[in-house]
Design a protein around this motif. Structure first.
Motif, PDB file in Angstrom:
ATOM      1  N   UNK A  81       0.134  37.364 -11.643  1.00  0.00           N
ATOM      2  CA  UNK A  81       1.237  37.046 -12.716  1.00  0.00           C
ATOM      3  C   UNK A  81       0.958  37.831 -14.074  1.00  0.00           C
ATOM      4  N   UNK A  82       1.820  38.383 -14.644  1.00  0.00           N
ATOM      5  CA  UNK A  82       1.817  39.325 -15.845  1.00  0.00           C
ATOM      6  C   UNK A  82       2.837  38.970 -16.947  1.00  0.00           C
ATOM      7  N   UNK A  83       2.798  39.485 -18.088  1.00  0.00           N
ATOM      8  CA  UNK A  83       3.731  39.471 -18.978  1.00  0.00           C
ATOM      9  C   UNK A  83       4.096  41.039 -19.497  1.00  0.00           C
ATOM     10  N   UNK A  84       3.323  41.887 -19.104  1.00  0.00           N
ATOM     11  CA  UNK A  84       3.369  43.206 -19.574  1.00  0.00           C
ATOM     12  C   UNK A  84       4.021  43.966 -18.339  1.00  0.00           C
ATOM     13  N   UNK A  85       5.304  44.614 -18.714  1.00  0.00           N
ATOM     14  CA  UNK A  85       6.011  45.082 -17.678  1.00  0.00           C
ATOM     15  C   UNK A  85       5.399  46.181 -16.780  1.00  0.00           C
ATOM     16  N   UNK A  86       4.593  47.164 -17.374  1.00  0.00           N
ATOM     17  CA  UNK A  86       3.875  48.055 -16.938  1.00  0.00           C
ATOM     18  C   UNK A  86       2.847  47.811 -16.000  1.00  0.00           C
ATOM     19  N   UNK A  87       2.191  46.782 -16.421  1.00  0.00           N
ATOM     20  CA  UNK A  87       0.942  46.207 -15.728  1.00  0.00           C
ATOM     21  C   UNK A  87       1.339  45.504 -14.322  1.00  0.00           C
ATOM     22  N   UNK A  88       2.479  44.624 -14.651  1.00  0.00           N
ATOM     23  CA  UNK A  88       3.137  44.062 -13.693  1.00  0.00           C
ATOM     24  C   UNK A  88       3.516  44.941 -12.472  1.00  0.00           C
ATOM     25  N   UNK A  89       4.177  46.171 -12.837  1.00  0.00           N
ATOM     26  CA  UNK A  89       4.851  47.033 -11.980  1.00  0.00           C
ATOM     27  C   UNK A  89       3.360  47.774 -11.387  1.00  0.00           C
ATOM     28  N   UNK A  90       2.526  48.041 -11.886  1.00  0.00           N
ATOM     29  CA  UNK A  90       1.300  48.613 -11.452  1.00  0.00           C
ATOM     30  C   UNK A  90       0.568  47.670 -10.227  1.00  0.00           C
ATOM     31  N   UNK A  91       0.694  46.255 -10.476  1.00  0.00           N
ATOM     32  CA  UNK A  91       0.118  45.478  -9.374  1.00  0.00           C
ATOM     33  C   UNK A  91       1.120  45.451  -8.363  1.00  0.00           C
ATOM     34  N   UNK A  92       2.398  45.714  -8.498  1.00  0.00           N
ATOM     35  CA  UNK A  92       3.245  45.439  -7.230  1.00  0.00           C
ATOM     36  C   UNK A  92       2.954  46.783  -6.713  1.00  0.00           C
ATOM     37  N   UNK A  93       2.907  47.900  -7.228  1.00  0.00           N
ATOM     38  CA  UNK A  93       2.741  49.206  -6.781  1.00  0.00           C
ATOM     39  C   UNK A  93       1.243  49.230  -6.090  1.00  0.00           C
ATOM     40  N   UNK A  94       0.329  48.383  -6.140  1.00  0.00           N
ATOM     41  CA  UNK A  94      -0.811  48.433  -5.597  1.00  0.00           C
ATOM     42  C   UNK A  94      -0.831  47.440  -4.560  1.00  0.00           C
ATOM     43  N   UNK A  95       0.277  46.947  -4.381  1.00  0.00           N
ATOM     44  CA  UNK A  95       0.318  45.883  -2.985  1.00  0.00           C
ATOM     45  C   UNK A  95       0.333  44.584  -3.167  1.00  0.00           C
ATOM     46  N   UNK A  96       0.112  44.046  -4.388  1.00  0.00           N
ATOM     47  CA  UNK A  96       0.164  42.754  -4.811  1.00  0.00           C
ATOM     48  C   UNK A  96       1.326  41.805  -4.996  1.00  0.00           C
ATOM     49  N   UNK A  97       1.466  40.597  -4.638  1.00  0.00           N
ATOM     50  CA  UNK A  97       2.866  39.865  -4.974  1.00  0.00           C
ATOM     51  C   UNK A  97       2.614  39.737  -6.549  1.00  0.00           C
ATOM     52  N   UNK A  98       4.005  39.944  -7.167  1.00  0.00           N
ATOM     53  CA  UNK A  98       3.910  39.503  -8.382  1.00  0.00           C
ATOM     54  C   UNK A  98       5.129  38.638  -8.686  1.00  0.00           C
ATOM     55  N   UNK A  99       4.880  37.472  -9.434  1.00  0.00           N
ATOM     56  CA  UNK A  99       5.738  36.581  -9.857  1.00  0.00           C
ATOM     57  C   UNK A  99       5.424  35.948 -10.991  1.00  0.00           C
ATOM     58  N   UNK A 100       6.269  34.845 -11.347  1.00  0.00           N
ATOM     59  CA  UNK A 100       5.935  34.337 -12.626  1.00  0.00           C
ATOM     60  C   UNK A 100       4.893  33.000 -12.146  1.00  0.00           C
ATOM     61  N   UNK A 101       4.208  32.687 -13.187  1.00  0.00           N
ATOM     62  CA  UNK A 101       3.012  31.679 -13.043  1.00  0.00           C
ATOM     63  C   UNK A 101       3.690  30.377 -12.707  1.00  0.00           C
TER      64      UNK A 101
END
Ligand code: NAD
Length: 396
Positions: A217-237
């Motif tokens: 879970x992130x609030x920073x779009x770049x960091x959230x995108x990075x997490x998604x590109x590294x293969x993690x699921x990204x979603x709201x808290x």
């Protein structure tokens, strides 16, 4: 038989070759003669190794705790026996903890070594203070908003610190704390990491390696995108709240897990915080949604009953790798404390030339620590050829 603090410090020192090499040099050169260092750090064996190094270089050191729950009492006793002032005791109340910091601040210190900025906040403009070091993100955030009376080197932002301490150190030790407190099997669990900064990345990587499905879970779009590109699921808290088995906050922000999240969590969910302060899990809200006061189910786990759904809080929401484990491994603190020892020397040598305010650690110090660590690991690297140097210069 209880472990002896001196043996524990020596165990750490054997895993801290970079700091040992610095100690050998400063013992010969005595660059810290006549300097009084006030240190507000987690009182652990690795800190003991740093304090001994500063002393070997000629400094007098007064040490207080950066967290009331992280002190290793055997280490504190052994350091006292060596003549070092240590104002810390595991589990001390907040008043005693604050008194320790105030006593060190008022003791005529010249260099401040801090982890959380509590000492610098009250001593930065005291007479005789040359400068200080701050080793944590949260501490620097606070100091950057202040009108400082002395220079502060931002140890936390040094490259070696980010890579070693935050990513590898917290990545491993936060999970170590969760496992020691709960003895959970991570494989097959869904672990939610809130915050994908340097520390969050380390935790997410290690949890994935242990077989957990990791949600970020992130609030920073770049960091959230990075997490998604590294293969993690990204979603709201809020979405993650209903999915997670284990939650780890590591943002530096307050109220990251709050009432609306607790209300959606599954029975048995485990909550831990790896951020510096115990503000990331809203404890007041947790008490508010529970039917009754929490009950201790394990030495470091409190269970909150929300109408039959039980939420398990580790170490009262305090920084889990220190409150439930032993902090970063010595090999990690070797890099952090080598950086700090060199920065203390730098402040003594040229602190007067730096103006008040937060300054980056000189690149040369960062590189020197990386060079010493590689040497300790027996790793040799290439250097640029003359042709490569000329080529790069042409485009500089
Ligand atoms: N436990 C340890 O050993 C240890 C080590 C280093 C840092 N820290 C602490 O961990 C915290 C984070 O440090 P860092 O270096 O990773 O910081 P960072 O700034 O690199 O990363 C924090 C991340 O959290 C995100 N964030 C902020 N608010 C959020 C929210 N409400 N929900 C989700 N994401 C949110 C930010 O966008 C950022 O990407 C700080 O409190 C720091 O002091 C702890």
């Amino acid at each position: 038989m209880p472990a002896d603090g001196t043996a524990r410090i020596e165990w750490a020192e054997r895993r801290m070759p970079v700091l040992r090499s610095i100690r050998e040099r400063v013992a010969a050169e005595q660059p810290l003669g006549g300097v009084r260092v006030g240190a507000c750090l987690h009182v652990t064996a690795e800190t003991g190794a740093l304090v001994r190094t500063l002393r070997a270089g000629g400094a007098e050191v007064a040490l207080c705790a950066a967290n009331p729950l992280s002190t290793q009492d055997d280490v504190a006793r052994s350091l006292r026996a060596e003549g070092i002032e240590v104002l810390a005791e595991r589990g001390q109340d907040v008043a005693a903890y604050r008194r320790g910091i105030q006593t060190v601040a008022a003791s005529g210190v010249n260099v401040l070594v801090d982890d959380g900025a509590d000492l610098i906040a009250i001593a930065h403009d005291a007479d005789g203070v040359i400068g200080g070091l701050e080793e944590t993100t949260t501490g620097l955030l606070h100091l950057r908003r202040m009108q400082l009376g002395c220079p502060i080197l931002a140890v936390n932002d040094a490259q070696t610190e980010r890579a070693f301490n935050d990513r590898h150190g917290t990545g491993q030790s936060a999970l170590d704390g969760i496992l020691r407190a709960t003895n959970l099997l991570l494989a097959g669990q869904t672990l939610v990491v809130l915050g994908f900064g340097w520390t969050g990345k380390g935790i997410a990587d290690r949890a994935r390696g242990a077989g957990a499905a990791v949600v970020v879970c992130e609030v920073d779009p770049m960091r959230a995108l990075e997490a998604r590109m590294e293969g993690f699921e990204v979603m709201t808290a809020l979405e993650a709240a209903a999915r997670g088995d284990v939650f780890v906050t590591v943002t530096g922000a307050p109220g990251v897990l709050r009432r609306e999240h607790f209300e959606r969590m599954k029975d048995g969910a485990v909550l831990a915080n790896a951020g510096h302060f115990d503000v990331e899990i809203d404890l007041e809200a947790l008490r508010g949604v529970a039917d009754a006061p929490p009950r201790d189910v394990l030495p470091l786990v409190e269970e909150y009953d929300l109408g039959g759904r039980r939420l398990n809080l580790i170490a009262r929401g305090r920084v889990v790798n220190l409150a439930a484990a032993e902090g970063h491994p010595a090999a990690v603190m070797d890099v952090s404390f080598a950086l700090q020892a060199l920065c203390v020397e730098e402040l003594v040598r040229s602190g007067a030339a730096l103006g008040p305010g937060v300054h980056p650690v000189p690149v040369a110090i960062d590189n020197e620590v990386a060079r010493l660590k590689l040497a300790a690991l027996g790793v040799e690297i290439d250097t640029l050829t003359d042709e490569q140097v000329t080529y790069r210069r042409a485009f500089a």
